[in-house]
Scaffold this active site. Structure first.
Site, PDB file in Angstrom:
ATOM      1  N   GLU A   1      41.710  27.951  37.610  1.00 44.07           N
ATOM      2  CA  GLU A   1      42.362  29.253  37.366  1.00 44.07           C
ATOM      3  C   GLU A   1      43.826  28.578  37.282  1.00 44.07           C
ATOM      4  O   GLU A   1      44.294  28.168  38.037  1.00 44.07           O
ATOM      5  CB  GLU A   1      42.295  30.421  38.589  1.00 44.07           C
ATOM      6  CG  GLU A   1      40.934  30.818  38.483  1.00 44.07           C
ATOM      7  CD  GLU A   1      40.376  31.337  39.752  1.00 44.07           C
ATOM      8  OE1 GLU A   1      41.245  31.521  40.840  1.00 44.07           O
ATOM      9  OE2 GLU A   1      39.314  31.930  39.924  1.00 44.07           O
TER      10      GLU A   1
ATOM     11  N   ASP B   1      32.441  40.284  36.235  1.00 40.94           N
ATOM     12  CA  ASP B   1      32.757  40.094  37.462  1.00 40.94           C
ATOM     13  C   ASP B   1      32.255  41.186  38.327  1.00 40.94           C
ATOM     14  O   ASP B   1      32.388  42.442  38.001  1.00 40.94           O
ATOM     15  CB  ASP B   1      34.540  40.068  37.402  1.00 40.94           C
ATOM     16  CG  ASP B   1      35.109  39.005  36.887  1.00 40.94           C
ATOM     17  OD1 ASP B   1      35.086  37.863  37.558  1.00 40.94           O
ATOM     18  OD2 ASP B   1      35.317  38.950  35.582  1.00 40.94           O
TER      19      ASP B   1
END
Lengths: 210, 251
Positions: B130, B11
């Site tokens: 998600e 990330d």
């Protein structure tokens, strides 16, 4: 020693930059091009490609490259098709209707049987169809069973058994994962995305272009 | 034989690798290119770069990082975060990415997935979901776990598959960054019956957690972050544990 000049056909399909990076890494001098003169002058030719068989042939035709690639192949210098680029070497593909291919090799390209998830997007082993088949080819240094990275749903069914360079198991179904006939090689997997072992195949092929 | 895949998820915020908990509260870890190269040399199967704030602020800084990384990393690279337009996809692929992961834009305009698949092929479109527990099921979120979508996560997974996505990346917002193991019920519910490969993500803190995902769910791949970034285990150790547990992976 001068670096072999490797033309990578840039016809708008496929990860040409990654193949260029791979060729450079293993000692070749990559040129991304769709210029027939530049292609014909190269020491080695890579036909990349991602996407459908029909879009691949349409793009090649649109760039006016079909005759050029056939001429290159007939000239005897090394040529390698990768992924869709390997499939286009055959006589025809059945994706979105039957489409004629480059017909440099005998056989056709068909959808894999529904015995595992499609697309076949995975590392998977390659093996020679018979002992000794890899001798004198860019696969000579590869360990039988070595894993390579695949992303595809269609695979070639070779017309000549002797053209088959490697086979791979897909949920119990064996398919042709590489071919080689004379100066023409094809890999269904991505040697430029298959780690050190994939680069070793690319390195041996680039060496064969010297 | 088809191998299960181990993916390093990196990330990124601005130019740094970050790691948060529940996709939030981030901490700087290092240089994304250097980490990608390190994991490649340790025999990771794939790299996933996610631009953590791109979908919030409408920008995407990943292209330079991808261009540099794919000169040194010879395994597949996926890029996600802030992919909104066909041009974003084209730029990502031209920079050297093999696939793009799409979440927020798919929620806003599901047909974006179908259009992307038509143009670039299903093999390079990863749909990112998600999911957060909600009652007896899971709700899907977007904008890096910040926004409700009101969609049932499992139904959304099926819909994304029908739209033509080539792969599903399923991240549990509840377990993400906790290092306490994955939401195995979620991953099994998403992977069972899926016709396309499913990547499980969120919560891996030790090698046993990775083995669990493959032994207890039908996932085809696992994406890990903390375990590698914090040196809790290396790529080699994870693969050894998987092979010892009877999971077929590229050694």
């Amino acid at each position: 020693m001068t670096k072999p000049g490797i033309a990578i056909v840039d016809y708008g399909l496929g990860n040409v930059r990654s193949i260029g990076n791979g060729v450079e890494k293993v000692g070749g001098e990559p040129v991304l091009t769709r210029d027939p003169a530049q292609i014909l002058a190269a020491d080695g030719l890579v036909l990349p490609g991602v996407g459908s068989f029909v879009s691949g042939m349409e793009r090649l035709a649109g760039c006016g490259l079909i005759d050029c690639i056939r001429e290159y192949a007939a000239g005897g210098k090394p040529m390698i098709g990768i992924c869709l680029g390997m499939q286009l070497l055959f006589e025809q593909g059945e994706e979105f209707g039957v489409t004629a291919g480059l017909a440099l090799l005998s056989g056709e390209v068909k959808l894999l049987p529904p015995v595992a998830k499609l697309p076949h997007m995975a590392w998977n082993g390659i093996a020679p169809p018979a002992p000794g088949r890899w001798d004198g080819t860019p696969f000579a240094g590869v360990r039988p069973g070595e894993d390579m990275y695949f992303v595809h749903s269609y695979a070639a069914v070779a017309g000549n058994e002797s053209d088959v360079l490697s086979v791979t198991d897909f949920g119990g179904h064996s398919f042709v994962s590489a071919v080689q006939r004379g100066n023409i090689t094809g890999c269904q997997f991505h040697p430029e995305k298959s780690g050190a072992e994939g680069l070793a195949i690319l390195a041996a092929w680039v060496d064969s272009c010297r | 034989m088809i191998k299960k895949r181990l993916i390093a998820r990196i990330d990124i915020k601005n130019e740094f690798v970050i790691k948060g908990i529940h996709l939030e509260g981030v901490r700087k870890i290092g240089d994304p290119h250097d980490l990608a190269v390190k994991y490649y040399e340790e025999r990771i199967d794939e790299i996933l770069f996610m631009d953590a704030v791109a979908s919030l602020y409408g920008r995407n800084n990943l292209f330079d990082i991808i261009e540099r990384s794919c000169r040194d990393v010879f395994v597949p690279i996926t890029v996600g975060g802030g992919i909104r337009t066909m041009e974003d996809i084209e730029r990502s692929l031209k920079a050297g990415a093999d696939k793009v992961a799409i979440n927020t834009q798919a929620v806003k305009t599901p047909q974006f997935i179908a259009e992307a698949v038509r143009t670039f092929g299903s093999q390079c479109i990863v749909a990112s979901v998600e999911a957060k527990r909600h009652g007896a099921g899971w709700e899907s979120y977007c904008d890096n776990g910040r926004e409700h979508t009101g969609k049932d996560a499992l139904g959304w997974c099926r819909q994304l598959e029908e739209l033509g996505a080539g792969e599903l990346l399923v991240t549990s917002v509840d377990t993400e960054g906790t290092k306490k193991g994955c939401d195995l019920q979620l991953l099994q519910a998403a992977a069972k019956g899926a016709g396309i490969p499913v990547i499980g993500c969120g919560g891996i803190g030790n090698t046993g957690h990775v083995v669990d995902v493959f032994q207890k769910t039908a996932c085809d791949a696992v994406a890990v972050a903390s375990i590698l970034h914090y040196n809790l285990a290396g790529v080699g150790q994870i693969k050894e544990a998987l092979l010892a547990g009877g999971v077929q992976v590229r050694p």
